[in-house]
Structure formats: C-alpha cells, structure tokens
Design a protein around this motif. Structure first.
Motif, PDB file in Angstrom:
ATOM      1  N   ILE A   1     -20.532  -5.662   5.416  1.00  0.00           N
ATOM      2  CA  ILE A   1     -19.318  -6.425   5.097  1.00  0.00           C
ATOM      3  C   ILE A   1     -18.444  -6.433   6.357  1.00  0.00           C
ATOM      4  O   ILE A   1     -17.858  -5.418   6.725  1.00  0.00           O
ATOM      5  N   ASP A   2     -18.360  -7.565   7.015  1.00  0.00           N
ATOM      6  CA  ASP A   2     -17.710  -7.632   8.323  1.00  0.00           C
ATOM      7  C   ASP A   2     -16.202  -7.411   8.263  1.00  0.00           C
ATOM      8  O   ASP A   2     -15.619  -6.789   9.157  1.00  0.00           O
ATOM      9  N   ALA A   3     -15.559  -7.930   7.222  1.00  0.00           N
ATOM     10  CA  ALA A   3     -14.100  -7.827   7.110  1.00  0.00           C
ATOM     11  C   ALA A   3     -13.740  -7.337   5.711  1.00  0.00           C
ATOM     12  O   ALA A   3     -13.337  -8.120   4.843  1.00  0.00           O
ATOM     13  N   PRO A   4     -13.877  -6.039   5.449  1.00  0.00           N
ATOM     14  CA  PRO A   4     -13.631  -5.516   4.101  1.00  0.00           C
ATOM     15  C   PRO A   4     -12.195  -5.753   3.636  1.00  0.00           C
ATOM     16  O   PRO A   4     -11.243  -5.620   4.408  1.00  0.00           O
ATOM     17  N   ARG A   5     -12.045  -6.106   2.357  1.00  0.00           N
ATOM     18  CA  ARG A   5     -10.735  -6.248   1.723  1.00  0.00           C
ATOM     19  C   ARG A   5     -10.502  -4.996   0.875  1.00  0.00           C
ATOM     20  O   ARG A   5     -11.292  -4.692  -0.012  1.00  0.00           O
ATOM     21  N   ILE A   6      -9.428  -4.277   1.159  1.00  0.00           N
ATOM     22  CA  ILE A   6      -9.218  -2.959   0.576  1.00  0.00           C
ATOM     23  C   ILE A   6      -7.910  -2.918  -0.206  1.00  0.00           C
ATOM     24  O   ILE A   6      -6.845  -3.258   0.327  1.00  0.00           O
ATOM     25  N   GLY A   7      -8.000  -2.507  -1.469  1.00  0.00           N
ATOM     26  CA  GLY A   7      -6.817  -2.305  -2.296  1.00  0.00           C
ATOM     27  C   GLY A   7      -6.516  -0.820  -2.407  1.00  0.00           C
ATOM     28  O   GLY A   7      -7.411  -0.027  -2.717  1.00  0.00           O
ATOM     29  N   VAL A   8      -5.285  -0.429  -2.132  1.00  0.00           N
ATOM     30  CA  VAL A   8      -4.905   0.979  -2.105  1.00  0.00           C
ATOM     31  C   VAL A   8      -4.028   1.303  -3.312  1.00  0.00           C
ATOM     32  O   VAL A   8      -2.957   0.712  -3.496  1.00  0.00           O
ATOM     33  N   CYS A   9      -4.472   2.250  -4.134  1.00  0.00           N
ATOM     34  CA  CYS A   9      -3.734   2.626  -5.337  1.00  0.00           C
ATOM     35  C   CYS A   9      -2.469   3.410  -4.998  1.00  0.00           C
ATOM     36  O   CYS A   9      -2.403   4.133  -3.999  1.00  0.00           O
ATOM     37  N   ALA A  10      -1.486   3.274  -5.868  1.00  0.00           N
ATOM     38  CA  ALA A  10      -0.305   4.130  -5.833  1.00  0.00           C
ATOM     39  C   ALA A  10      -0.625   5.460  -6.498  1.00  0.00           C
ATOM     40  O   ALA A  10      -1.712   5.656  -7.064  1.00  0.00           O
ATOM     41  N   ILE A  11       0.326   6.375  -6.442  1.00  0.00           N
ATOM     42  CA  ILE A  11       0.186   7.661  -7.126  1.00  0.00           C
ATOM     43  C   ILE A  11       0.778   7.590  -8.525  1.00  0.00           C
ATOM     44  O   ILE A  11       0.167   8.030  -9.501  1.00  0.00           O
ATOM     45  N   ASN A  12       1.949   6.983  -8.636  1.00  0.00           N
ATOM     46  CA  ASN A  12       2.684   6.947  -9.894  1.00  0.00           C
ATOM     47  C   ASN A  12       2.386   5.677 -10.688  1.00  0.00           C
ATOM     48  O   ASN A  12       1.944   4.672 -10.129  1.00  0.00           O
ATOM     49  N   PRO A  13       2.641   5.680 -12.003  1.00  0.00           N
ATOM     50  CA  PRO A  13       2.515   4.453 -12.793  1.00  0.00           C
ATOM     51  C   PRO A  13       3.388   3.341 -12.215  1.00  0.00           C
ATOM     52  O   PRO A  13       4.501   3.593 -11.734  1.00  0.00           O
ATOM     53  N   HIS A  14       2.882   2.133 -12.250  1.00  0.00           N
ATOM     54  CA  HIS A  14       3.609   0.958 -11.765  1.00  0.00           C
ATOM     55  C   HIS A  14       4.061   1.128 -10.320  1.00  0.00           C
ATOM     56  O   HIS A  14       5.079   0.556  -9.904  1.00  0.00           O
ATOM     57  N   ALA A  15       3.292   1.914  -9.531  1.00  0.00           N
ATOM     58  CA  ALA A  15       3.620   2.167  -8.125  1.00  0.00           C
ATOM     59  C   ALA A  15       5.040   2.709  -7.958  1.00  0.00           C
ATOM     60  O   ALA A  15       5.712   2.445  -6.960  1.00  0.00           O
ATOM     61  N   GLY A  16       5.494   3.473  -8.947  1.00  0.00           N
ATOM     62  CA  GLY A  16       6.814   4.083  -8.882  1.00  0.00           C
ATOM     63  C   GLY A  16       7.929   3.242  -9.455  1.00  0.00           C
ATOM     64  O   GLY A  16       9.029   3.737  -9.680  1.00  0.00           O
ATOM     65  N   GLU A  17       7.653   1.952  -9.674  1.00  0.00           N
ATOM     66  CA  GLU A  17       8.641   1.027 -10.265  1.00  0.00           C
ATOM     67  C   GLU A  17      10.007   1.144  -9.558  1.00  0.00           C
ATOM     68  O   GLU A  17      11.062   1.312 -10.182  1.00  0.00           O
ATOM     69  N   GLY A  18       9.954   1.058  -8.225  1.00  0.00           N
ATOM     70  CA  GLY A  18      11.201   1.065  -7.467  1.00  0.00           C
ATOM     71  C   GLY A  18      12.003   2.334  -7.600  1.00  0.00           C
ATOM     72  O   GLY A  18      13.235   2.327  -7.524  1.00  0.00           O
ATOM     73  N   GLY A  19      11.337   3.465  -7.795  1.00  0.00           N
ATOM     74  CA  GLY A  19      12.021   4.746  -7.892  1.00  0.00           C
ATOM     75  C   GLY A  19      12.216   5.253  -9.303  1.00  0.00           C
ATOM     76  O   GLY A  19      12.710   6.367  -9.497  1.00  0.00           O
ATOM     77  N   LEU A  20      11.833   4.471 -10.323  1.00  0.00           N
ATOM     78  CA  LEU A  20      11.998   4.918 -11.705  1.00  0.00           C
ATOM     79  C   LEU A  20      11.018   6.026 -12.074  1.00  0.00           C
ATOM     80  O   LEU A  20      11.326   6.880 -12.901  1.00  0.00           O
ATOM     81  N   PHE A  21       9.817   6.008 -11.473  1.00  0.00           N
ATOM     82  CA  PHE A  21       8.794   6.998 -11.776  1.00  0.00           C
ATOM     83  C   PHE A  21       8.464   7.779 -10.516  1.00  0.00           C
ATOM     84  O   PHE A  21       8.223   7.199  -9.456  1.00  0.00           O
ATOM     85  N   GLY A  22       8.417   9.078 -10.634  1.00  0.00           N
ATOM     86  CA  GLY A  22       8.068   9.904  -9.493  1.00  0.00           C
ATOM     87  C   GLY A  22       9.250  10.185  -8.600  1.00  0.00           C
ATOM     88  O   GLY A  22      10.416   9.988  -8.974  1.00  0.00           O
ATOM     89  N   TYR A  23       8.949  10.621  -7.388  1.00  0.00           N
ATOM     90  CA  TYR A  23       9.986  11.041  -6.450  1.00  0.00           C
ATOM     91  C   TYR A  23       9.811  10.350  -5.094  1.00  0.00           C
ATOM     92  O   TYR A  23       9.956  10.967  -4.047  1.00  0.00           O
TER      93      TYR A  23
END
Length: 348
Positions: free
Chosen positions: A217-239
C-alpha cells in the motif's frame, strides 16, 4: 543447500517457479492446544507450499498425532535445520526439539508444554536473526502454561522483543476487512492511559505506516482513535488526554506527509475503516482494537508483530483447549498468517 535458494514451487508460471521461496519457521505453539493441528494443516496446504518452504519448530511426535487426527497422511520428517527443509507435498519438515511426552493430554494446562512452547519460539528467533529463515509464523501458546513453565511474558509479542533485543514493538491485527495497530497492549486500562504519550503514538503510527507500505500500500490512510468517548467532546469527558497525548503526534506525522487523521471517536473510526475509508486504525489500548477486529474476522485474523528485525505473524486465536485433539479446529487463520509472512518477507 543454501537457505537463500530453497526449492522452487511445484508448478505455476515460469516466473514464479524461478523465484526462490522463502523459508518460514513455524512454531508449533502449546502442544496441549490446537497448535499442532493448525500447524500440520497449514504447512501441508497446497497454497502455502506454493509460496514458501515451511519448517516447523516443535515436536515431531505431536505433529504425527495431529496429522492422524486430521486424517492427513503427510510424512513428518525430522531435520537439523532450514538447509534440509524441502517444502514438498506429503511431507512436514520439523526441527524436533523432543520436549513433549508421548502421552501429553490434549486440552489440559501443562508446565512442560508451556516451557516447550517458549523453546520453539526461542529456536525460531535464533534461526531468523541468523538469517537462516526469512520469517516466523507462530501457532498459539497458552499464557498460563507459559508462566507455569517458568517464562513470565504477557505473550508472543513481548517474548520476541526480548529474544531479538528489540526495545519497542507494536501489535498489528489484520483481517479481510480491517487492520488495527495498538499503541498499548497487555497492560491494564489505567496503566495504558498513563503510558500513552505523543512519542509513543507517533512511533506506533510510523511502524504501521511502514508495515503497510511493505505490504504494497503506497500511501496508507490511517485513522487514529481517541482515548475518551466522543474524543473527549471538547473537554466534557476525560482530562484533555487527546490534546496532550495524541494531537502533537498527529501534527508531526502530517508534517512529514503521513496521512494520519484524528483523534477520532473509536466507534466512528472503526465504522469508517469498515467501509473502506482507512487502511489502518490506530487503537490506544488492547480492547479498543481487539473487539472490532474479532467481530469482523477472527477466523481469518492475523497477528503481526511490527518493529522486530524479523518478520513475525501469528493466528489471532488462542489454544482452544475445549476442542484440542478433536480435529474440529478451523485452520484458515494459520494459512492466512503464513501467506502474510511470505508477503511481508518478500517485500522486505
């Protein structure tokens, strides 16, 4: 005979016949589990034999038992090393360590089998680091048996890292519909969140990117997961873990031209990858990545250790003590693991 020029495949196009087949060391896994059966089935598969010269590292007596259980009439031949392996139909070449008793029960925890499983991997690692085989493919071992046998490793990944003197490796799981690489693996969730930091995230993505390029695969497309639900939801979840631990890594990666997108809510990332938007998903911890991959394809799932100086693939299932010795195990994952070992070793 030189290990660099193993026997050509039987039949096939002239160009393929002229290309040397790599030698793949296949560790038999825990002798009380399904490892001997999936090994015997995979190394006699016509598709596998057309691609490589399989060399089992294990126990010849147990392989003969497994072959009989499967109804396979292949001859099990003990050889001294890769130079004597021929990779022909009707024959299983094995470096016989002779560590298992003939009457070892199927489906039961055994310290002897646990120690033997470690010795198979140690021997295969020595062959690979010496350049005598081109890849390693591992059948499943049982972690509890491994520990009973005196070897305190969480699994193959950490074991091979130590055996090859590698400071840091990553676990990648591959199925027909999804590939996942893990930033952390065999540690508790609280410890995983603590361990995640921008450098580790960046190195993990780079290892995954390079592995996909090696696989074509010459140009891999990579999706990176967040740690918290909803990627932290703008600071609502996690720290603020996403901004602190992941975003700086993504900034450096994209500056180097790597197509890595995130941090993405995990449920969104896997949905998008499942429909084909990403070639690889980066999971932050063990269960975040293992759950989706096993739902979508455990039967043909493959575990690839990324970052080792040698190619290593494995089945993505366990020792299945409940069906060991019955001939009922499915062998697609082991065949696919060997196919990917050949593909990666040929691309190197």
């Amino acid at each position: 005979m030189s290990t660099d020029t193993p026997h050509p495949p039987q039949g096939g196009a002239a160009a393929d016949a002229a290309r040397p087949r790599p030698v793949v060391a296949v560790t038999m896994g825990d002798g009380a589990g399904v490892g001997p059966e999936v090994t015997a089935a995979a190394v006699t598969s016509p598709d596998v034999l057309a691609r490589c010269v399989p060399l089992v590292v294990g126990d010849a007596g147990r392989l003969r038992q497994a072959a009989r259980i499967l109804g396979t009439d292949a001859e099990v031949v003990a050889v001294e090393g890769p130079e004597q392996a021929v990779g022909q139909p009707g024959r299983i070449d094995v470096v016989d360590l002779g560590l298992l008793p003939e009457d070892l029960p199927w489906g039961e925890l055994s310290a002897v089998a646990g120690d033997a499983a470690f010795q198979y991997v140690r021997t295969a690692a020595e062959l690979a680091t010496a350049g005598r085989v081109q890849a390693i493919c591992t059948a499943p071992l049982n972690k509890e048996a491994l520990h009973l046998g005196g070897h305190r490793y969480p699994g193959h990944t950490e074991m091979l890292a130590e055996l090859t003197g590698t400071e840091e490796v990553s676990m990648m799981l591959s199925s027909p519909r999804l590939r996942v690489i893990h930033v952390t693996t065999h540690i508790g969730l609280i410890d995983a969140v603590h361990r995640i930091e921008p450098g580790l995230v960046e190195r993990t993505v780079r290892r995954g990117h390079e592995a996909l390029r090696r696989s074509g695969i010459d140009a891999p497309r990579i999706g990176v997961c967040a740690i918290n639900p909803h990627a932290g939801e703008g600071g609502l979840f996690g720290y603020g873990e996403e901004e602190e631990k992941i975003v700086p890594a993504l900034q450096r990666l994209t500056a180097d031209g790597i197509d890595a997108v995130g941090p993405l809510p995990a449920d969104t990332a896997f949905y998008l990858a499942g429909r084909g938007d990403y070639d690889l998903v980066v999971a932050m911890y063990h269960d975040q990545g293992h759950g989706p991959i096993k739902v979508l394809g455990i039967e043909a799932g493959v575990n690839i250790t990324v970052g080792l100086p040698v190619i290593r693939t494995s089945v993505d299932h366990g020792t299945a003590f409940d069906i060991a010795g019955t001939g009922r195990v499915r062998t697609e994952s082991m065949v696919e693991a060997m196919r990917q070992a050949v593909e990666l070793s040929s691309a190197g």
